[in-house]
Design an enzyme around this catalytic site. Structure first.
Site, mmCIF file in Angstrom:
data_model
loop_
_atom_site.group_PDB
_atom_site.id
_atom_site.type_symbol
_atom_site.label_atom_id
_atom_site.label_comp_id
_atom_site.label_asym_id
_atom_site.label_seq_id
_atom_site.Cartn_x
_atom_site.Cartn_y
_atom_site.Cartn_z
ATOM 1 N N HIS A 283 7.974 62.316 18.533
ATOM 2 C CA HIS A 283 7.722 62.996 17.266
ATOM 3 C C HIS A 283 8.498 62.363 16.114
ATOM 4 O O HIS A 283 7.961 62.159 15.021
ATOM 5 C CB HIS A 283 8.072 64.480 17.385
ATOM 6 C CG HIS A 283 7.217 65.218 18.363
ATOM 7 N ND1 HIS A 283 5.843 65.232 18.278
ATOM 8 C CD2 HIS A 283 7.533 65.960 19.460
ATOM 9 C CE1 HIS A 283 5.343 65.951 19.271
ATOM 10 N NE2 HIS A 283 6.350 66.400 19.998
ATOM 11 N N LEU A 284 9.755 62.026 16.359
ATOM 12 C CA LEU A 284 10.561 61.401 15.316
ATOM 13 C C LEU A 284 10.014 60.015 14.983
ATOM 14 O O LEU A 284 10.005 59.605 13.817
ATOM 15 C CB LEU A 284 12.026 61.325 15.753
ATOM 16 C CG LEU A 284 13.018 60.794 14.715
ATOM 17 C CD1 LEU A 284 12.930 61.578 13.414
ATOM 18 C CD2 LEU A 284 14.446 60.846 15.273
ATOM 19 N N ALA A 285 9.537 59.303 15.989
ATOM 20 C CA ALA A 285 8.952 57.981 15.756
ATOM 21 C C ALA A 285 7.797 58.078 14.771
ATOM 22 O O ALA A 285 7.699 57.317 13.797
ATOM 23 C CB ALA A 285 8.477 57.377 17.070
ATOM 24 N N GLN A 287 7.196 60.300 12.547
ATOM 25 C CA GLN A 287 7.568 60.756 11.215
ATOM 26 C C GLN A 287 8.492 59.801 10.472
ATOM 27 O O GLN A 287 8.798 60.019 9.299
ATOM 28 C CB GLN A 287 8.178 62.153 11.315
ATOM 29 C CG GLN A 287 7.147 63.166 11.763
ATOM 30 C CD GLN A 287 7.731 64.490 12.162
ATOM 31 O OE1 GLN A 287 8.852 64.815 11.801
ATOM 32 N NE2 GLN A 287 6.988 65.271 12.914
ATOM 33 N N HIS A 308 -1.090 59.894 17.498
ATOM 34 C CA HIS A 308 -0.563 60.199 16.169
ATOM 35 C C HIS A 308 0.030 58.955 15.529
ATOM 36 O O HIS A 308 -0.181 58.692 14.335
ATOM 37 C CB HIS A 308 0.520 61.279 16.275
ATOM 38 C CG HIS A 308 -0.015 62.657 16.096
ATOM 39 N ND1 HIS A 308 0.803 63.763 16.090
ATOM 40 C CD2 HIS A 308 -1.263 63.124 15.921
ATOM 41 C CE1 HIS A 308 0.079 64.859 15.916
ATOM 42 N NE2 HIS A 308 -1.182 64.489 15.809
#
Length: 347
Positions: A283-285, A287, A308
């Site tokens: 998820h951090l990747a 964003q 994503h």
């Protein structure tokens, strides 16, 4: 002279395709048209949080918009000049405040003066990053890139009731490239269970199970009992602080989902990341891509390419003279690097 519209197909991903396009349109000044918005989702088209993001973006940059209605499958957005201001937006449901905030932040970093942004809605939503993730994982990395900003959680808001509120203070500035190849040693792990209008034994079981799965000591386990009127809501959070960054993993209590299952979700996310050598989790990747693109460069390692990640790459490369490369370094380690042949967009 009127600029040519960039044509996008929203079917390559979900709401993130629209949100990234809004952010990039505002900072680049390039208008776009998008069709098939969230076409592959169970409820396609613009939901309340997506519509709020569109209308908020239009207000921040004085855009001309067509198709901004609930359920709309297509939209055109022609941005004007970014304006600093004291902004307040209400989603009106438990739709994610954090996703609307992430849509507007790149533009506010390009505004001519300081801004304050308040967003009401869901702060802890199963389909979006919780505010804790922004505060402890994402925003610290943006500050390392030079951003001057502060985020406050004024009130928790859970699905389906909503009612939460975030406040962001932003000083404009140019982001600098960031390189995250290693996360470094794990320095600390803390688990927190948020409960609002939910029996205490639910949180106790979640923390007990997570502690057993990850061998956490008692002093790393924390209850946060919120006012009943903020609920019902239940979130289990794990904050892992490393030498180079902090990751936050979350799972949400829901009807007919046992407390132990909630804890197992968090444990699985953490083990998946800690079991490899990548700097940032999935998820951090995803964003970090847009901030790095606006900075004009940078890189990080992550366990794998996701849908994503790939759709976000397509949107970014469509708007900016940036090339994003993904290189497999190991079975569970991918290096994502960005470079541009032109100077990054200046303030």
């Amino acid at each position: 002279m009127q600029k040519e519209f960039l044509e996008l197909d929203g079917a390559i991903g979900g709401g993130q395709v629209l949100r990234s396009a809004l952010s990039l349109s505002m900072v680049s000044g390039r208008p776009f048209r998008i069709v098939n918005i969230r076409a592959r989702r169970s409820r396609p088209g613009l939901l309340r949080q997506h519509l709020t993001a569109v209308l908020a973006a239009a207000e921040v940059c004085g855009a001309e918009v067509e198709g901004a209605q609930l359920g709309s499958m297509s939209l055109s957005f022609s941005p004007g000049a970014i304006k600093a201001g004291d902004y307040s937006f209400s989603i009106g449901t438990a739709g994610s405040c954090t996703l609307v905030l992430q849509t507007l932040l790149p533009a506010l970093l390009r505004a001519p003066d300081n801004s304050r942004l308040r967003i009401s809605g869901g702060t802890h939503n199963p389909s979006a990053p919780p505010s804790d993730f922004l505060q402890h994982a994402w925003l610290p990395l943006l500050r390392r890139m030079g951003a001057q900003l502060e985020l406050s959680l004024l009130r928790h808001g859970f699905a389906p009731a909503g009612g939460g509120q975030l406040e962001l203070h932003v000083q404009p500035g140019q982001l600098q490239p960031l390189y995250l190849e290693e996360r470094g040693a794990v320095l600390d792990q803390q688990a927190r269970c948020l409960l609002a209008g939910v029996p205490g034994h639910v949180g106790a079981r979640e923390l007990e199970r997570l502690a057993k799965r990850l061998k956490l000591p008692d002093e790393a386990l924390h209850f946060v009992h919120l006012p009943q009127e903020h609920g019902p809501g239940n979130v289990l959070l794990l904050e892992v602080r490393c030498e180079q960054l902090t990751e936050v993993f979350a799972a949400f209590g829901q009807p007919r989902v046992r407390a132990e299952q909630v804890a197992d979700q968090v444990a699985k996310q953490a083990r998946d990341w800690l079991g490899g050598e990548s700097a940032v989790a999935e998820h951090l990747a995803d964003q970090l891509l847009l901030p790095l693109a606006l900075a004009g460069g940078g890189s990080f390692t992550t366990p794998r390419r996701t849908a994503h990640l790939d759709s976000n790459i397509q949107v970014i490369e469509a708007f900016l003279p940036v090339r994003i490369h993904c290189k497999n370094l190991a079975p569970e380690r991918v290096q994502v690097s960005l470079r541009t042949e032109s100077p990054p967009i200046s303030t």
